[in-house]
Design a protein around this motif. Structure first.
Motif, PDB file in Angstrom:
ATOM      1  N   LEU A   1       0.835  -1.196   0.000  1.00 40.99           N
ATOM      2  CA  LEU A   1       0.000   0.000   0.000  1.00 40.99           C
ATOM      3  C   LEU A   1       0.872   1.248   0.000  1.00 40.99           C
ATOM      4  CD1 LEU A   1      -2.655  -1.023   2.697  1.00 40.99           C
ATOM      5  CD2 LEU A   1      -2.860  -1.205   0.199  1.00 40.99           C
ATOM      6  N   SER A   2       0.291   2.356  -0.420  1.00 40.55           N
ATOM      7  CA  SER A   2       0.983   3.640  -0.328  1.00 40.55           C
ATOM      8  C   SER A   2       1.105   4.055   1.140  1.00 40.55           C
ATOM      9  CB  SER A   2       0.211   4.711  -1.097  1.00 40.55           C
ATOM     10  OG  SER A   2       0.076   4.362  -2.458  1.00 40.55           O
ATOM     11  N   THR A   3       2.202   4.712   1.486  1.00 39.89           N
ATOM     12  CA  THR A   3       2.291   5.294   2.822  1.00 39.89           C
ATOM     13  C   THR A   3       1.528   6.616   2.822  1.00 39.89           C
ATOM     14  OG1 THR A   3       4.345   6.500   2.359  1.00 39.89           O
ATOM     15  CG2 THR A   3       4.544   4.254   3.248  1.00 39.89           C
ATOM     16  N   GLU A   4       0.921   6.932   3.963  1.00 42.85           N
ATOM     17  CA  GLU A   4       0.162   8.171   4.081  1.00 42.85           C
ATOM     18  C   GLU A   4       0.500   8.839   5.403  1.00 42.85           C
ATOM     19  OE1 GLU A   4      -4.000   7.784   3.348  1.00 42.85           O
ATOM     20  OE2 GLU A   4      -3.735   6.508   1.579  1.00 42.85           O
ATOM     21  N   GLU A   5       0.869  10.115   5.311  1.00 51.42           N
ATOM     22  CA  GLU A   5       1.130  10.931   6.490  1.00 51.42           C
ATOM     23  C   GLU A   5       0.055  12.007   6.576  1.00 51.42           C
ATOM     24  OE1 GLU A   5       5.514  12.079   6.568  1.00 51.42           O
ATOM     25  OE2 GLU A   5       5.277  11.108   4.615  1.00 51.42           O
ATOM     26  N   HIS A   6      -0.491  12.183   7.769  1.00 52.69           N
ATOM     27  CA  HIS A   6      -1.530  13.201   7.982  1.00 52.69           C
ATOM     28  C   HIS A   6      -1.128  14.056   9.180  1.00 52.69           C
ATOM     29  CE1 HIS A   6      -4.186  11.092   5.171  1.00 52.69           C
ATOM     30  NE2 HIS A   6      -3.819   9.976   5.768  1.00 52.69           N
ATOM     31  N   TYR A   7      -1.088  15.372   8.954  1.00 54.57           N
ATOM     32  CA  TYR A   7      -0.646  16.284  10.002  1.00 54.57           C
ATOM     33  C   TYR A   7      -1.659  17.424  10.170  1.00 54.57           C
ATOM     34  CZ  TYR A   7       3.848  14.033   9.033  1.00 54.57           C
ATOM     35  OH  TYR A   7       4.846  13.113   8.834  1.00 54.57           O
ATOM     36  N   LYS A   8      -1.921  17.782  11.437  1.00 55.22           N
ATOM     37  CA  LYS A   8      -2.578  19.048  11.762  1.00 55.22           C
ATOM     38  C   LYS A   8      -1.452  20.031  12.058  1.00 55.22           C
ATOM     39  CE  LYS A   8      -6.953  17.535  11.947  1.00 55.22           C
ATOM     40  NZ  LYS A   8      -8.012  18.018  11.036  1.00 55.22           N
ATOM     41  N   ILE A   9      -1.374  21.122  11.295  1.00 52.91           N
ATOM     42  CA  ILE A   9      -0.198  21.989  11.399  1.00 52.91           C
ATOM     43  C   ILE A   9      -0.575  23.455  11.592  1.00 52.91           C
ATOM     44  CG2 ILE A   9       1.211  20.427   9.996  1.00 52.91           C
ATOM     45  CD1 ILE A   9       0.864  22.439   7.658  1.00 52.91           C
ATOM     46  N   THR A  10       0.382  24.194  12.142  1.00 53.40           N
ATOM     47  CA  THR A  10       0.361  25.652  12.159  1.00 53.40           C
ATOM     48  C   THR A  10       1.684  26.113  11.565  1.00 53.40           C
ATOM     49  OG1 THR A  10      -1.011  25.701  14.156  1.00 53.40           O
ATOM     50  CG2 THR A  10       0.178  27.730  13.579  1.00 53.40           C
ATOM     51  N   VAL A  11       1.629  27.061  10.645  1.00 55.67           N
ATOM     52  CA  VAL A  11       2.829  27.581   9.988  1.00 55.67           C
ATOM     53  C   VAL A  11       2.999  29.036  10.405  1.00 55.67           C
ATOM     54  CG1 VAL A  11       3.945  28.056   7.791  1.00 55.67           C
ATOM     55  CG2 VAL A  11       2.504  26.026   8.035  1.00 55.67           C
ATOM     56  N   ASN A  12       4.107  29.327  11.076  1.00 53.74           N
ATOM     57  CA  ASN A  12       4.405  30.682  11.539  1.00 53.74           C
ATOM     58  C   ASN A  12       5.573  31.268  10.752  1.00 53.74           C
ATOM     59  OD1 ASN A  12       2.534  30.819  13.844  1.00 53.74           O
ATOM     60  ND2 ASN A  12       3.818  29.203  14.704  1.00 53.74           N
ATOM     61  N   ASN A  13       5.573  32.604  10.634  1.00 55.82           N
ATOM     62  CA  ASN A  13       6.724  33.345  10.097  1.00 55.82           C
ATOM     63  C   ASN A  13       7.072  32.953   8.662  1.00 55.82           C
ATOM     64  OD1 ASN A  13       7.022  34.521  12.687  1.00 55.82           O
ATOM     65  ND2 ASN A  13       8.218  32.756  13.360  1.00 55.82           N
ATOM     66  N   GLN A  14       6.087  32.560   7.880  1.00 55.59           N
ATOM     67  CA  GLN A  14       6.350  32.212   6.484  1.00 55.59           C
ATOM     68  C   GLN A  14       5.670  33.178   5.508  1.00 55.59           C
ATOM     69  OE1 GLN A  14       8.451  29.615   5.162  1.00 55.59           O
ATOM     70  NE2 GLN A  14       9.122  30.016   7.249  1.00 55.59           N
ATOM     71  N   LEU A  15       5.077  34.241   6.040  1.00 55.40           N
ATOM     72  CA  LEU A  15       4.462  35.258   5.195  1.00 55.40           C
ATOM     73  C   LEU A  15       5.298  36.527   5.241  1.00 55.40           C
ATOM     74  CD1 LEU A  15       0.680  34.898   6.165  1.00 55.40           C
ATOM     75  CD2 LEU A  15       2.035  33.549   4.569  1.00 55.40           C
ATOM     76  N   ASN A  16       5.362  37.214   4.108  1.00 55.95           N
ATOM     77  CA  ASN A  16       6.062  38.499   4.045  1.00 55.95           C
ATOM     78  C   ASN A  16       5.030  39.611   4.018  1.00 55.95           C
ATOM     79  OD1 ASN A  16       8.659  37.316   3.841  1.00 55.95           O
ATOM     80  ND2 ASN A  16       8.303  36.901   1.672  1.00 55.95           N
ATOM     81  N   THR A  17       5.216  40.601   4.867  1.00 56.03           N
ATOM     82  CA  THR A  17       4.309  41.749   4.900  1.00 56.03           C
ATOM     83  C   THR A  17       5.066  43.004   4.485  1.00 56.03           C
ATOM     84  OG1 THR A  17       4.761  42.094   7.267  1.00 56.03           O
ATOM     85  CG2 THR A  17       2.857  40.744   6.698  1.00 56.03           C
ATOM     86  N   ILE A  18       4.494  43.737   3.540  1.00 56.43           N
ATOM     87  CA  ILE A  18       5.047  45.012   3.097  1.00 56.43           C
ATOM     88  C   ILE A  18       3.903  46.013   3.106  1.00 56.43           C
ATOM     89  CG2 ILE A  18       6.186  46.259   1.231  1.00 56.43           C
ATOM     90  CD1 ILE A  18       7.384  43.617   0.311  1.00 56.43           C
ATOM     91  N   GLY A  19       3.960  46.943   4.052  1.00 56.44           N
ATOM     92  CA  GLY A  19       2.852  47.887   4.200  1.00 56.44           C
ATOM     93  C   GLY A  19       1.596  47.138   4.590  1.00 56.44           C
TER      94      GLY A  19
END
Length: 206
Positions: A101-119
């Motif tokens: 069978l295929s392997t399957e990974e399932h994650y509940k995640i939060t991603v911080n500090n990966q957005l760039n803000t300009i103004g």
């Protein structure tokens, strides 16, 4: 699956009555499909799910890597180390020992500090941790063709829910590239439906 070390184009069978060449090219692929399903939060973090499905050689390589770790916690620590800002809230890995069978990974995640803000604008790098940042072909002079051993297909799907109080100013363009004879291809497709943006990236070595 024929082991990678044996994928040499042709092999030779020898017995008392017959000697013949056999084809050692495999139809199996290194197939991986990653899906992000994320919602933009008020603190500029992204929250949601990440799933990774691996088939054939991708699943084989993942199982071999996974079993090098003493525990699931050790694997998750290694999984996070090159993904700054990634917080794993829950994780489930299925079919790790079900080799057909295929392997399957399932994650509940939060991603911080990966957005760039300009103004008052926010920029999202749509593929997050799956970006290809460097050309893998480093040699200035190449004497022989590149042989991957088997075909490769890597699909990344990123789905972003943007809150109603934001306006989507621009989305990336859809692009398609093909090498002669369809030896390799890359497709980057963007679909916007209201405040939901779906981005699909498909990289294929055929």
């Amino acid at each position: 699956l024929v082991p990678f070390r044996c994928l040499n184009g042709f092999g030779l069978t020898v017995d008392a009555n017959n000697t013949e060449m056999v084809n050692l090219i495999t139809a199996a692929k290194e197939q991986e499909h990653s899906t992000y399903n994320l919602t933009l939060q008020d603190d500029y973090s992204l929250k949601g799910d990440l799933s990774i499905k691996r088939t054939d050689y991708s699943a084989l390589n993942f199982r071999q890597d996974y079993h090098k770790f003493n525990s699931n916690e050790a694997y998750l620590e290694d999984f996070r180390k090159d993904k700054p800002g990634l917080l794993i809230n829950e994780s489930v890995i299925d079919n790790i020992d079900s080799i057909y069978l295929s392997t399957e990974e399932h994650y509940k995640i939060t991603v911080n500090n990966q957005l760039n803000t300009i103004g008052d604008e926010i920029y999202i790098l749509p593929l997050l941790y799956n970006q290809m940042k460097d050309n893998p072909f480093k040699m200035e002079v190449r004497e022989y063709p590149v042989d991957y051993g088997y075909a490769i297909e890597k699909v990344i799907t990123s789905i972003y829910d943007i809150p109603e109080n934001y306006e989507i100013a621009a989305v990336p363009l859809t692009i398609r590239y093909n090498l002669p004879g369809n030896a390799a291809s890359y497709v980057y497709e963007v679909i916007r439906n209201g405040n939901k943006i779906s981005i699909s990236s498909t990289f294929s070595i055929n």
